[in-house]
Design a protein around this motif. Sequence first.
Motif, PDB file in Angstrom:
ATOM      1  N   UNK A   4      -6.406  18.749 -28.497  1.00  0.00           N
ATOM      2  CA  UNK A   4      -7.547  17.876 -28.197  1.00  0.00           C
ATOM      3  C   UNK A   4      -7.694  17.772 -26.692  1.00  0.00           C
ATOM      4  N   UNK A   5      -8.904  17.473 -26.245  1.00  0.00           N
ATOM      5  CA  UNK A   5      -9.170  17.378 -24.819  1.00  0.00           C
ATOM      6  C   UNK A   5      -9.893  16.071 -24.538  1.00  0.00           C
ATOM      7  N   UNK A   6      -9.512  15.421 -23.441  1.00  0.00           N
ATOM      8  CA  UNK A   6     -10.142  14.166 -23.024  1.00  0.00           C
ATOM      9  C   UNK A   6     -10.274  14.172 -21.512  1.00  0.00           C
ATOM     10  N   UNK A   7     -10.492  13.012 -20.925  1.00  0.00           N
ATOM     11  CA  UNK A   7     -10.706  12.942 -19.481  1.00  0.00           C
ATOM     12  C   UNK A   7      -9.470  13.373 -18.697  1.00  0.00           C
ATOM     13  N   UNK A   8      -8.281  13.286 -19.284  1.00  0.00           N
ATOM     14  CA  UNK A   8      -7.047  13.665 -18.602  1.00  0.00           C
ATOM     15  C   UNK A   8      -6.657  15.117 -18.840  1.00  0.00           C
ATOM     16  N   UNK A   9      -7.467  15.847 -19.585  1.00  0.00           N
ATOM     17  CA  UNK A   9      -7.138  17.238 -19.882  1.00  0.00           C
ATOM     18  C   UNK A   9      -6.708  17.404 -21.322  1.00  0.00           C
ATOM     19  N   UNK A  10      -5.866  18.408 -21.582  1.00  0.00           N
ATOM     20  CA  UNK A  10      -5.430  18.704 -22.942  1.00  0.00           C
ATOM     21  C   UNK A  10      -4.344  17.732 -23.364  1.00  0.00           C
ATOM     22  N   UNK A  11      -4.423  17.340 -24.655  1.00  0.00           N
ATOM     23  CA  UNK A  11      -3.471  16.386 -25.197  1.00  0.00           C
ATOM     24  C   UNK A  11      -2.677  16.964 -26.343  1.00  0.00           C
ATOM     25  N   UNK A  12      -2.676  16.264 -27.496  1.00  0.00           N
ATOM     26  CA  UNK A  12      -1.849  16.640 -28.630  1.00  0.00           C
ATOM     27  C   UNK A  12      -2.446  17.834 -29.375  1.00  0.00           C
ATOM     28  N   UNK A  56     -17.594  14.390 -25.072  1.00  0.00           N
ATOM     29  CA  UNK A  56     -18.355  13.776 -23.974  1.00  0.00           C
ATOM     30  C   UNK A  56     -17.462  13.381 -22.805  1.00  0.00           C
ATOM     31  N   UNK A  57     -16.215  12.968 -23.076  1.00  0.00           N
ATOM     32  CA  UNK A  57     -15.334  12.529 -22.003  1.00  0.00           C
ATOM     33  C   UNK A  57     -14.472  13.664 -21.445  1.00  0.00           C
ATOM     34  N   UNK A  58     -14.757  14.900 -21.814  1.00  0.00           N
ATOM     35  CA  UNK A  58     -13.965  16.030 -21.333  1.00  0.00           C
ATOM     36  C   UNK A  58     -14.310  16.334 -19.883  1.00  0.00           C
ATOM     37  N   UNK A  59     -13.410  16.939 -19.122  1.00  0.00           N
ATOM     38  CA  UNK A  59     -13.722  17.320 -17.736  1.00  0.00           C
ATOM     39  C   UNK A  59     -14.840  18.364 -17.694  1.00  0.00           C
ATOM     40  N   UNK A  60     -15.421  18.508 -16.523  1.00  0.00           N
ATOM     41  CA  UNK A  60     -16.534  19.448 -16.377  1.00  0.00           C
ATOM     42  C   UNK A  60     -16.083  20.896 -16.574  1.00  0.00           C
ATOM     43  N   UNK A  61     -14.819  21.202 -16.232  1.00  0.00           N
ATOM     44  CA  UNK A  61     -14.365  22.581 -16.392  1.00  0.00           C
ATOM     45  C   UNK A  61     -14.224  22.970 -17.861  1.00  0.00           C
TER      46      UNK A  61
END
Length: 466
Positions: A141-149, A57-62
């Motif tokens: 993983x992906x969040x509001x800041x983009x790809x993470x760990x 849900x908190x992932x970017x629109x792209x």
Amino acid sequence: MALYHVHVKTFGRGKGDSAVAACAYRLGVSLRDDRTGRTHDYTKRRGVYACFSCAPDDAPTWAHDPGACWQNAETAEKRRDACVAREFEFSLPRELTPEQNEALARDVAQRLVERFGFAACVGLHDFHTQPHAHILATTRVINANGFGLKTRELDNRASGTVDEVRAMIGARINHALAAAGHSVRVDHRSHADQHADAIANGDLARAIELAGKVPTVHEGKGPRARRRLGRNQQVRTRNADHAQRLVTALEADTPLSPTPIPPCQVSTALRPADPFPSDCNGDPSMQPMKTVQDVEYVEASAGEVYAPNSKLIPCTSRFVSVAAYEWALRHCEKPTYVDMSEPVRVVLTFHDRSTLTDHGNRMGASGGTPREQAERMCALAVAKNWTGIEFNGSPDFLRVAFAQALRLNLPVHVQNDEQRALLAEMEAMRNTPKPLTRSALAAKLDTRAGQSVPSPRLRSRRLPAP
């Protein structure tokens, strides 16, 4: 019965894989890989029933755009041997309808996204033969800041996370089967575990059945490709021997220059045809008819076509009935569904999800090959007694459409100089003598089946006196 199959694999740069290419293949789309500069076009791929994307849900629109999502996923990986994507492939039960299987795939994909936090795209394939789903997931993983760990827990098979995923997929399949009212169930456990459980529960019949089962081993592309290569070599050798025997048998009486083939062989004899459907409920000018008394029989290289007599079917550009559409397309392909709910158009859907839309005085096609589109359009144009037809589309489509219209003696009205030149080229090709091919030799040999092949004889010729 429903079969259980789940396969988890990864795509790595060390093996030459590309996440963008994997996504384009599974969704049947065209995507450009900015890292390599290559465009992966799979728009002509058949068997893709549906595709969609899932993200937290908190992932970017792209993250819901396959092109942008997988470009960013490739950019996030810096190593030249990095793992760029992970796929969960599982079979869908044939007992469920396509809509129910699509809902099942969405349920599984959403649970995986919630469990691991990655972004995924889903492609549903081969719903009419072997229905299955491909869930292509990012390795981070992906969040509001983009790809993470990285999702390392899925890389370690000893951790039991993959077994947890297999059990979850089996449970969701059984839930979907139960909701649809089916009694059949699947089991994610191995045959050995199921056999031990059946013995512990005292189900000896089930234990005996499982004792004789051999698990299916996933071979991969390499062994299948080697077997295919061997079979292809055998076919080539057999075809070469067959062609040589054909040439030896027919070279005695085969002319060196074949006779020209006329543009269209039309017989003046009248032949009976199938009765035209009487429930012509689309156009008020279409009157019910008992039978078609005489038709003009046209024989073309692509098959037989019965062109209806214009006296029996009134000239009209409006719609016809469902049975009339099936009658007109019986030599091409029978539609699986005809939508006549809208008064301004009729939509015909075929088994591969391709459509043909009849707007009354014009038609449009979507999906399928250019040859299929041209055959369907020309068949309906002949059935509706159009006096001419115009085509718009790509050069490949125009070439096959002009050829099909010429086979049916359907006048073609060109719109520009390019179409005029292409039509002249097609007409010239039809009047050009064709060389004798292997298929022509095989056809001649088939017609002479049962007859003795005359042995070649040497003929002497007296030379003229000097």
